[in-house]
Design a protein around this motif. Structure first.
Motif, PDB file in Angstrom:
ATOM      1  N   ALA A   1       0.881  -1.227   0.354  1.00 46.87           N
ATOM      2  CA  ALA A   1      -0.245   0.155   0.319  1.00 46.87           C
ATOM      3  C   ALA A   1       1.256   1.569   0.068  1.00 46.87           C
ATOM      4  CB  ALA A   1      -0.897   0.455   1.317  1.00 46.87           C
ATOM      5  N   GLY A   2       2.071   1.199   0.565  1.00 49.79           N
ATOM      6  CA  GLY A   2       3.195   3.094   0.988  1.00 49.79           C
ATOM      7  C   GLY A   2       3.785   3.084   0.058  1.00 49.79           C
ATOM      8  N   LYS A   3       3.788   1.915  -0.848  1.00 44.17           N
ATOM      9  CA  LYS A   3       5.228   2.444  -1.563  1.00 44.17           C
ATOM     10  C   LYS A   3       5.314   2.493  -3.040  1.00 44.17           C
ATOM     11  CE  LYS A   3       6.023  -2.423  -1.045  1.00 44.17           C
ATOM     12  NZ  LYS A   3       6.356  -4.092  -1.708  1.00 44.17           N
ATOM     13  N   PRO A   4       3.850   2.606  -3.819  1.00 41.54           N
ATOM     14  CA  PRO A   4       3.429   4.294  -4.129  1.00 41.54           C
ATOM     15  C   PRO A   4       4.420   5.599  -3.251  1.00 41.54           C
ATOM     16  CG  PRO A   4       1.606   3.019  -4.718  1.00 41.54           C
ATOM     17  CD  PRO A   4       2.935   2.683  -3.358  1.00 41.54           C
ATOM     18  N   ILE A   5       4.541   5.955  -2.645  1.00 37.17           N
ATOM     19  CA  ILE A   5       5.428   6.946  -1.838  1.00 37.17           C
ATOM     20  C   ILE A   5       6.582   7.328  -2.107  1.00 37.17           C
ATOM     21  CG2 ILE A   5       5.815   7.855   0.488  1.00 37.17           C
ATOM     22  CD1 ILE A   5       3.277   6.538   1.673  1.00 37.17           C
ATOM     23  N   LEU A   6       7.400   6.340  -2.361  1.00 37.58           N
ATOM     24  CA  LEU A   6       8.571   6.215  -3.062  1.00 37.58           C
ATOM     25  C   LEU A   6       8.302   6.866  -4.673  1.00 37.58           C
ATOM     26  CD1 LEU A   6      10.251   3.209  -1.545  1.00 37.58           C
ATOM     27  CD2 LEU A   6      10.199   5.755  -0.246  1.00 37.58           C
ATOM     28  N   LYS A   7       7.084   6.682  -5.278  1.00 37.94           N
ATOM     29  CA  LYS A   7       7.501   7.023  -6.417  1.00 37.94           C
ATOM     30  C   LYS A   7       6.435   8.464  -6.731  1.00 37.94           C
ATOM     31  CE  LYS A   7       6.854   2.135  -7.550  1.00 37.94           C
ATOM     32  NZ  LYS A   7       6.182   1.546  -8.620  1.00 37.94           N
ATOM     33  N   GLY A   8       6.414   9.388  -5.621  1.00 37.65           N
ATOM     34  CA  GLY A   8       5.040  10.318  -5.454  1.00 37.65           C
ATOM     35  C   GLY A   8       4.245   9.822  -6.248  1.00 37.65           C
ATOM     36  N   GLN A   9       3.667   9.309  -6.552  1.00 36.24           N
ATOM     37  CA  GLN A   9       1.806   8.384  -6.706  1.00 36.24           C
ATOM     38  C   GLN A   9       1.237   8.586  -5.640  1.00 36.24           C
ATOM     39  OE1 GLN A   9       2.990   4.500  -7.854  1.00 36.24           O
ATOM     40  NE2 GLN A   9       3.050   5.210 -10.288  1.00 36.24           N
ATOM     41  N   CYS A  10       1.362   9.013  -4.414  1.00 37.85           N
ATOM     42  CA  CYS A  10       0.490   9.465  -3.430  1.00 37.85           C
ATOM     43  C   CYS A  10       1.535   9.699  -2.350  1.00 37.85           C
ATOM     44  CB  CYS A  10      -0.547   8.020  -2.849  1.00 37.85           C
ATOM     45  SG  CYS A  10       0.830   6.765  -2.260  1.00 37.85           S
ATOM     46  N   TRP A  11       0.609   9.939  -0.826  1.00 31.60           N
ATOM     47  CA  TRP A  11       1.667  11.192   0.161  1.00 31.60           C
ATOM     48  C   TRP A  11       2.248  10.848   0.998  1.00 31.60           C
ATOM     49  CZ3 TRP A  11       4.737  15.894  -1.041  1.00 31.60           C
ATOM     50  CH2 TRP A  11       4.505  15.901  -2.610  1.00 31.60           C
TER      51      TRP A  11
ATOM     52  N   GLU B   1       7.380  -0.629   9.008  1.00 36.51           N
ATOM     53  CA  GLU B   1       9.196  -0.422   8.386  1.00 36.51           C
ATOM     54  C   GLU B   1       9.271  -1.462   7.985  1.00 36.51           C
ATOM     55  OE1 GLU B   1      13.400   1.022  10.095  1.00 36.51           O
ATOM     56  OE2 GLU B   1      11.103   0.378  11.377  1.00 36.51           O
ATOM     57  N   ALA B   2       9.091  -2.640   8.041  1.00 32.07           N
ATOM     58  CA  ALA B   2       9.816  -3.974   7.413  1.00 32.07           C
ATOM     59  C   ALA B   2       9.247  -4.279   6.197  1.00 32.07           C
ATOM     60  CB  ALA B   2       9.139  -5.127   8.244  1.00 32.07           C
ATOM     61  N   GLN B   3       8.299  -3.136   5.564  1.00 33.76           N
ATOM     62  CA  GLN B   3       7.868  -3.413   4.555  1.00 33.76           C
ATOM     63  C   GLN B   3       7.736  -2.809   3.024  1.00 33.76           C
ATOM     64  OE1 GLN B   3       5.470  -5.933   3.688  1.00 33.76           O
ATOM     65  NE2 GLN B   3       5.842  -5.953   6.333  1.00 33.76           N
ATOM     66  N   TRP B   4       9.175  -1.531   3.729  1.00 34.49           N
ATOM     67  CA  TRP B   4       9.814  -0.864   3.195  1.00 34.49           C
ATOM     68  C   TRP B   4      10.858  -1.533   1.961  1.00 34.49           C
ATOM     69  CZ3 TRP B   4       7.124   3.029   1.728  1.00 34.49           C
ATOM     70  CH2 TRP B   4       6.651   4.021   2.617  1.00 34.49           C
ATOM     71  N   PRO B   5      10.573  -1.553   0.853  1.00 35.38           N
ATOM     72  CA  PRO B   5      12.018  -1.680  -0.016  1.00 35.38           C
ATOM     73  C   PRO B   5      13.537  -2.055   0.282  1.00 35.38           C
ATOM     74  CG  PRO B   5      10.497  -0.484  -1.819  1.00 35.38           C
ATOM     75  CD  PRO B   5      10.605  -0.401  -0.093  1.00 35.38           C
TER      76      PRO B   5
ATOM     77  N   GLY C   1      17.024  -0.756   1.151  1.00 39.98           N
ATOM     78  CA  GLY C   1      17.434   0.098   0.216  1.00 39.98           C
ATOM     79  C   GLY C   1      16.950   1.401   0.591  1.00 39.98           C
ATOM     80  N   THR C   2      16.013   1.623   1.539  1.00 38.95           N
ATOM     81  CA  THR C   2      14.707   2.779   1.482  1.00 38.95           C
ATOM     82  C   THR C   2      14.897   3.323   3.106  1.00 38.95           C
ATOM     83  OG1 THR C   2      13.027   2.001   0.815  1.00 38.95           O
ATOM     84  CG2 THR C   2      12.534   3.038   2.066  1.00 38.95           C
ATOM     85  N   ASN C   3      15.917   4.373   2.845  1.00 38.38           N
ATOM     86  CA  ASN C   3      16.405   5.498   3.908  1.00 38.38           C
ATOM     87  C   ASN C   3      14.993   5.720   4.890  1.00 38.38           C
ATOM     88  OD1 ASN C   3      17.454   6.692   5.618  1.00 38.38           O
ATOM     89  ND2 ASN C   3      17.908   8.746   4.891  1.00 38.38           N
ATOM     90  N   VAL C   4      14.732   4.911   6.420  1.00 38.35           N
ATOM     91  CA  VAL C   4      14.013   5.315   6.679  1.00 38.35           C
ATOM     92  C   VAL C   4      14.245   6.323   8.011  1.00 38.35           C
ATOM     93  CG1 VAL C   4      12.315   4.678   8.446  1.00 38.35           C
ATOM     94  CG2 VAL C   4      12.796   3.451   6.348  1.00 38.35           C
ATOM     95  N   GLY C   5      13.572   7.785   7.906  1.00 38.04           N
ATOM     96  CA  GLY C   5      14.733   8.691   9.223  1.00 38.04           C
ATOM     97  C   GLY C   5      14.332   9.073   8.903  1.00 38.04           C
ATOM     98  N   PRO C   6      13.884  10.956   9.655  1.00 34.11           N
ATOM     99  CA  PRO C   6      13.522  11.964   9.819  1.00 34.11           C
ATOM    100  C   PRO C   6      13.806  12.896   8.489  1.00 34.11           C
ATOM    101  CG  PRO C   6      14.366  11.383  11.725  1.00 34.11           C
ATOM    102  CD  PRO C   6      14.932  10.156  11.190  1.00 34.11           C
ATOM    103  N   ASP C   7      14.633  12.416   7.992  1.00 32.19           N
ATOM    104  CA  ASP C   7      15.391  13.421   6.317  1.00 32.19           C
ATOM    105  C   ASP C   7      15.456  12.532   5.684  1.00 32.19           C
ATOM    106  OD1 ASP C   7      15.493  15.732   7.863  1.00 32.19           O
ATOM    107  OD2 ASP C   7      17.378  14.937   8.789  1.00 32.19           O
TER     108      ASP C   7
ATOM    109  N   ASP D   1      13.884   8.928   2.815  1.00 33.23           N
ATOM    110  CA  ASP D   1      12.699   8.455   1.584  1.00 33.23           C
ATOM    111  C   ASP D   1      11.740   8.447   2.439  1.00 33.23           C
ATOM    112  OD1 ASP D   1      15.023   8.619  -0.051  1.00 33.23           O
ATOM    113  OD2 ASP D   1      15.588   6.500   0.859  1.00 33.23           O
ATOM    114  N   ALA D   2      11.071   8.015   3.532  1.00 36.73           N
ATOM    115  CA  ALA D   2      10.216   7.319   4.653  1.00 36.73           C
ATOM    116  C   ALA D   2      10.277   7.373   5.629  1.00 36.73           C
ATOM    117  CB  ALA D   2       9.831   5.734   4.451  1.00 36.73           C
ATOM    118  N   PHE D   3       9.569   8.329   6.401  1.00 32.85           N
ATOM    119  CA  PHE D   3       9.257   8.197   8.001  1.00 32.85           C
ATOM    120  C   PHE D   3       8.268   7.758   8.486  1.00 32.85           C
ATOM    121  CE2 PHE D   3      10.580  10.684  11.972  1.00 32.85           C
ATOM    122  CZ  PHE D   3      11.032   9.145  12.600  1.00 32.85           C
TER     123      PHE D   3
END
Length: 431
Positions: free
Chosen positions: A267-277, A286-290, A292-298, A300-302
């Motif tokens: 469900a959340g993967k389109p966030i990384l493509k700019g298709q949803c926010w 958190e475990a579902q992000w591909p 290499g995704t940088n999960v943190g306050p600054d 790709d995802a947080f």
């Protein structure tokens, strides 16, 4: 060095050694060397690997072996084992409803006084969830945070968006993103195999708790307040205006109906493509992000805290697990006591990124994962209004049955709110 020396004291038939060096911290649990405590749970590898590491030093120092078994069929197998006279010494139960079911077998043993005392380190509501007919039976072990919204800090910064801190701000931001026309504000997915529908039940739970508070939430769980009653109908209308707004969802997948066929993992993967926010989903997403995704306050995802949809003070919805005993042997009670301490929770945090405790005495500096830190902040907030996942508290025929089915029809087939409520209320057991 892990060392122990015998003292002249005794506990039962076994002399109690004086534990020294790094082992001295386990002195209260000494005197049971050579014993084995069996434990059964739904936690499987790789999570169970860190679980077993968390008590390795305890076992080495005390001589108590913890024989652990995890199973995907835990819920059904536990009942079979208990009824068959083959209950484990300890079981880690994730649903208060299942705990109540086990108590009815008269096989569950009340925890020792030390374990009960350690519950003062948790918010009182946790003890309530482990209490059946006025008796406390099981110490909480872990907690998870569901009141989160996932987003891309990088994308927000580039677009000039700021994290909303009120429900009105969140709705205004959603409208602003939709008007900009560069991706839908929300994505969502409730497909989850035989459990399809559960993410949508979380959306309603968040709204009920935020709008109407803990007492209405509790009365809803017990069916004093029905799905057809005004408070829940109003909350369902709020969910519809949020997650069934065709202008707001389902970026990257399609229209509202695609929410029912999109897996919660995707469900959340389109966030990384700019298709949803944004995506409303629990800390464990958190475990579902591909990779290499940088999960943190600054990164790709947080995630940010989902603001209350009303005046409830810091509503927090979540889940957890409870250590339940089927034996009162001294070594079993020693393990119970240890697992209820902040010291054990600290040891688990050190070896298990992604694991969080709501024990208020836990050393918060031990969390290395930013989502764990964020979750722990709210789960241990003494002023928060915490409530356990409602569908886990409701009778299984409702919370894990008709509600999932009806919510899938609500999103996937456009079934009316009134019909959804009627069907769920009708599934409620008579006793």
């Amino acid at each position: 060095m892990l060392a122990a020396a015998c003292s002249s004291s005794s506990k039962g038939a076994q002399a109690v050694p004086t534990l020294t060096g790094d082992c001295a911290q386990y002195q209260a649990y000494a005197g049971h060397s050579g014993t084995t405590v069996t434990m059964f749970a739904s936690i499987i590898s790789p999570e169970s690997d860190s679980l077993q590491k968390s008590w390795a030093q305890f076992s080495q120092c005390t001589g108590i072996k913890i024989s652990y078994e995890g199973s995907n069929d835990f819920e059904s197998q536990l009942a079979v084992r208990v009824s068959g006279g083959n209950a484990p010494d300890l079981a880690v139960i994730p649903q208060p409803g299942l705990l109540a079911q086990m108590v009815k077998t008269h096989k569950v043993v009340k925890p020792p006084a030390e374990t009960v005392s350690n519950e003062n380190n948790w918010a009182p509501i946790w003890k309530q969830y482990a209490t059946v007919n006025g008796t406390f039976y099981a110490a909480p072990m872990s907690a998870n945070m569901k009141s989160l919204v996932w987003y891309s800090p990088k994308a927000f910064k580039a677009a000039g968006y700021t994290v909303p801190t009120t429900w009105d701000d969140l709705m205004s931001l959603s409208a602003k993103i939709a008007a900009a026309g560069k991706g839908k504000p929300w994505c969502g997915g409730i497909s989850s195999g035989t459990a399809t529908g559960w993410p949508a039940t979380d959306w309603l739970e968040e709204i009920v708790l935020g709008k109407d508070g803990g007492q209405v939430y509790d009365d809803w769980v017990s069916h004093k307040i029905k799905f057809s009653d005004p408070q829940i109908q109003s909350a369902m209308q709020t969910v519809a205006g949020w997650m069934q707004n065709p202008a707001w969802v389902n970026g990257g997948f399609g229209d509202v109906k695609t929410i029912a066929t999109t897996t919660f993992q995707d469900a959340g993967k389109p966030i990384l493509k700019g298709q949803c926010w944004m995506l409303q989903q629990a800390s464990f997403y958190e475990a579902q992000w591909p990779t290499g995704t940088n999960v943190g306050p600054d990164g790709d995802a947080f995630a940010f805290y989902l603001p209350a949809a009303g005046n409830t003070q810091t509503p927090v919805e979540g889940g957890g697990e409870f250590v339940t005993a089927f034996s009162s042997r001294p070594e079993v009670q020693a393990v119970q006591n240890y697992l209820s301490t902040p010291q054990w929770a600290d040891s688990r945090i050190k070896v298990a990124p992604g694991w969080v405790s709501a024990n208020e005495k836990v050393d918060q500096t031990l969390y290395t994962d930013p989502i764990d830190k964020l979750s722990a902040k709210y789960l241990t907030d003494p002023n928060a209004t915490f409530r356990f996942d409602a569908s886990d508290l409701m009778p299984a025929a409702v919370g894990a049955g008709q509600e999932w089915k009806s919510f899938t029809a609500w999103f996937g087939q456009g079934q009316s709110i009134q019909q959804v409520a009627s069907d769920i209320d009708g599934a409620w057991p008579s006793s």
